[in-house]
Design a protein around this motif. Structure first.
Motif, mmCIF file in Angstrom:
data_model
loop_
_atom_site.group_PDB
_atom_site.id
_atom_site.type_symbol
_atom_site.label_atom_id
_atom_site.label_comp_id
_atom_site.label_asym_id
_atom_site.label_seq_id
_atom_site.Cartn_x
_atom_site.Cartn_y
_atom_site.Cartn_z
ATOM 1 N N ASN A 174 -7.956 0.801 -13.214
ATOM 2 C CA ASN A 174 -6.851 0.142 -12.531
ATOM 3 C C ASN A 174 -6.553 0.783 -11.180
ATOM 4 O OD1 ASN A 174 -5.785 -0.223 -15.730
ATOM 5 N ND2 ASN A 174 -5.825 -2.012 -14.416
ATOM 6 N N ASP A 175 -7.360 1.765 -10.807
ATOM 7 C CA ASP A 175 -7.195 2.424 -9.516
ATOM 8 C C ASP A 175 -8.457 2.240 -8.695
ATOM 9 O OD1 ASP A 175 -4.632 3.594 -10.158
ATOM 10 O OD2 ASP A 175 -5.728 4.976 -11.459
ATOM 11 N N PRO A 227 -1.870 -4.531 -12.306
ATOM 12 C CA PRO A 227 -2.620 -4.041 -11.147
ATOM 13 C C PRO A 227 -4.032 -4.622 -11.127
ATOM 14 C CG PRO A 227 -2.655 -2.398 -12.882
ATOM 15 C CD PRO A 227 -1.770 -3.503 -13.381
ATOM 16 N N PRO A 228 -4.738 -4.547 -10.003
ATOM 17 C CA PRO A 228 -6.094 -5.100 -9.940
ATOM 18 C C PRO A 228 -7.047 -4.304 -10.835
ATOM 19 C CG PRO A 228 -5.607 -3.847 -7.961
ATOM 20 C CD PRO A 228 -4.318 -3.953 -8.726
ATOM 21 N N VAL A 229 -8.086 -4.973 -11.331
ATOM 22 C CA VAL A 229 -9.132 -4.328 -12.132
ATOM 23 C C VAL A 229 -10.334 -4.096 -11.219
ATOM 24 C CG1 VAL A 229 -10.661 -4.521 -14.121
ATOM 25 C CG2 VAL A 229 -8.323 -5.429 -14.232
ATOM 26 N N ILE A 230 -10.673 -2.836 -10.998
ATOM 27 C CA ILE A 230 -11.740 -2.450 -10.073
ATOM 28 C C ILE A 230 -12.928 -1.920 -10.866
ATOM 29 C CG2 ILE A 230 -12.372 -0.970 -8.130
ATOM 30 C CD1 ILE A 230 -10.254 -3.065 -7.477
ATOM 31 N N THR A 231 -14.094 -2.472 -10.617
ATOM 32 C CA THR A 231 -15.315 -2.006 -11.287
ATOM 33 C C THR A 231 -15.984 -0.918 -10.447
ATOM 34 O OG1 THR A 231 -16.674 -3.666 -10.193
ATOM 35 C CG2 THR A 231 -15.697 -4.274 -12.315
ATOM 36 N N PRO A 232 -16.788 -0.045 -11.069
ATOM 37 C CA PRO A 232 -17.548 0.944 -10.292
ATOM 38 C C PRO A 232 -18.417 0.292 -9.225
ATOM 39 C CG PRO A 232 -17.620 1.488 -12.615
ATOM 40 C CD PRO A 232 -16.973 0.130 -12.520
ATOM 41 N N TYR A 233 -19.003 -0.874 -9.547
ATOM 42 C CA TYR A 233 -19.841 -1.583 -8.584
ATOM 43 C C TYR A 233 -19.048 -1.950 -7.338
ATOM 44 C CZ TYR A 233 -22.558 -5.434 -6.587
ATOM 45 O OH TYR A 233 -23.247 -6.254 -5.738
ATOM 46 N N TYR A 234 -17.874 -2.526 -7.521
ATOM 47 C CA TYR A 234 -17.056 -2.933 -6.383
ATOM 48 C C TYR A 234 -16.597 -1.721 -5.571
ATOM 49 C CZ TYR A 234 -13.279 -4.994 -3.649
ATOM 50 O OH TYR A 234 -12.467 -5.384 -2.613
ATOM 51 N N ALA A 235 -16.137 -0.685 -6.255
ATOM 52 C CA ALA A 235 -15.635 0.500 -5.560
ATOM 53 C C ALA A 235 -16.730 1.153 -4.723
ATOM 54 C CB ALA A 235 -15.083 1.492 -6.573
ATOM 55 N N ASP A 259 -7.025 -10.042 -8.119
ATOM 56 C CA ASP A 259 -5.749 -10.735 -8.022
ATOM 57 C C ASP A 259 -4.808 -10.418 -9.172
ATOM 58 O OD1 ASP A 259 -7.277 -11.950 -9.906
ATOM 59 O OD2 ASP A 259 -6.995 -14.000 -9.189
ATOM 60 N N SER A 260 -5.220 -9.542 -10.101
ATOM 61 C CA SER A 260 -4.331 -9.186 -11.202
ATOM 62 C C SER A 260 -3.393 -8.056 -10.761
ATOM 63 C CB SER A 260 -5.148 -8.751 -12.423
ATOM 64 O OG SER A 260 -5.859 -7.551 -12.152
#
Length: 416
Positions: A138-139, A201-209, A198-199
């Motif tokens: 979530n971070d 808190p936002p849900v961040i994947t390792p790929y996106y980060a 858009d959630s």
């Protein structure tokens, strides 16, 4: 999910072709069994592909092994190509063609790796250790965060094309080769399913980060490089070695001016050896280790060193392909192979293996160093020899690892 009709037709075409080869081989079987191996001898071994692992689910399709001599067997090692066309219950299509070709009198070696995947994989965290089991946070960043999602879900869909070809020229009679390689990896239509920007808190994947941090596109990537290679190869048979050793050093340069998203360099170091406890080769201890290192620059996330992405996709059992990934990765495995039963016509018909391995990977952004965490794998399997002249084995393995991992693997030829 994308429709797979055109890929299914492609799979049927390959299946029919492979089966046709098999029928032709069967007609010539009695004659070829009486003939000693010679220049031009070809041994075809079509088999069904059935298996399961966490990333693909249940796998079904057709595969085949072709082995042949480009020179006289007294002076030329046997060449081999493995073709596989498979579909999975998770709606994936996998087409692969892997080859190791020895020229006449072993004058050169060609190493080939061609793949097309309409596939999906979980976006595991970078590095080995507990944080690698966390699929999303979530971070924004690379800390442990909060686990979100299902560890068995297919979070990321993609299409993938690979073309690798390496030419190695013999420079002495001690099995030393040097040469060049061309390498192309293209990932397209990447759909990061677990990502939820858009959630709240936002849900961040390792790929996106990772991509956001290093400036890579979220939907596609290209890595194209040229490699400088040195090889020592004294193995007696590439399909199922009894004696000899294999070592490889490969330095790959991926410049942006020939198509890579960013300029980078990589180093691959590999070693294999085989120890016999009996003269009849019925008890063999085999070892395999490699290091896949990022020397400079940044690689696309899906091209970061990862388990199961070696030429024949055989490292890291029982973990699924890509389960451990990082800027640097090292793998080591040991396997004991024992012959158990013979038949009247095949003295090497049935055998068994036990294996153990270990993997470590680094993730510099979350402070994980090599050897800080080591992930074990272990298991056992059986071997059925379907062509004694080519030493072609069908292998069925089952293994266990950390985080509740287990898997069934069907193989053609030995794991290494």
């Amino acid at each position: 999910m994308r429709k797979l009709s055109k890929y299914a037709l492609l799979g049927v075409f390959f299946a029919m072709t492979t089966l046709a080869f098999g029928q032709d081989a069967e007609k010539k079987k009695k004659k070829s069994e009486k003939e000693p191996p010679h220049k031009g001898s070809i041994y075809l071994s079509p088999v069904p592909v059935i298996g399961a692992n966490p990333a693909f689910g249940f796998i079904y399709g057709v595969g085949g092994s072709a082995s042949w001599f480009m020179g006289e067997p007294q002076t030329t090692k046997i060449s081999n190509a493995l073709l596989g066309v498979a579909f999975t219950t998770k709606k994936q299509t996998i087409v692969t063609l892997k080859s190791t070709v020895y020229g006449e009198d072993n004058d050169f070696i060609l190493l080939g790796d061609l793949r097309f995947l309409n596939s999906s994989q979980p976006t595991w965290g970078l590095g080995t250790g507990p944080q690698s089991a966390k699929l999303a946070s979530n971070d924004f960043g690379f800390d442990d965060g909060t686990l979100t999602g299902n560890s068995e879900a297919d979070m990321m869909e993609f299409t993938f094309f690979r073309f690798y070809e390496t030419y190695l020229k013999k420079i002495n009679d001690n099995g030393v080769y040097v040469g060049l390689g061309l390498h192309l990896d293209m990932f397209r239509n990447i759909n990061d399913q677990l990502l939820r920007l858009d959630s709240v808190p936002p849900v961040i994947t390792p790929y996106y980060a990772y991509n956001a941090t290093y400036g890579f596109d979220q939907e596609k990537s290209t890595l194209m490089g040229i490699s400088l290679n040195g090889v020592l190869d004294t193995r007696d048979n590439v399909n199922n070695p009894y004696v000899g050793r294999y070592a490889m050093a490969s330095f790959k340069i991926n410049p942006s001016f020939i198509g890579s998203d960013q300029t980078s360099t990589q180093l691959w170091l590999e070693y294999r050896d085989y120890f016999n406890f009996t003269e009849d080769h019925n008890n063999i201890l085999a070892i395999w280790s490699y290091a896949n290192l990022t020397v400079s620059g940044n690689l696309p996330y899906m091209n970061l060193p990862a388990i199961g992405w070696d030429q024949y996709s055989k490292s890291g059992e029982p973990y699924s392909q890509g389960r451990f990934r990082g800027q640097n990765l090292m793998f080591a495995g040991v396997e004991f192979r024992k012959h158990l039963f013979a038949t009247k016509n095949n003295p090497k018909f049935f055998g068994a293996i036990v294996y153990a391995n270990a993997t470590t990977a680094s993730g510099k952004d979350n402070g994980i160093n090599l050897f800080e965490y080591v992930e074990p794998g272990y298991g056992a399997g059986v071997r059925i020899n379907i062509n004694q002249k080519a030493r072609t084995n069908v292998g069925i393995d089952y293994g266990w690892g950390n985080y509740g991992t287990s898997g069934l693997f069907l193989r053609l030829n030995e794991n290494f």
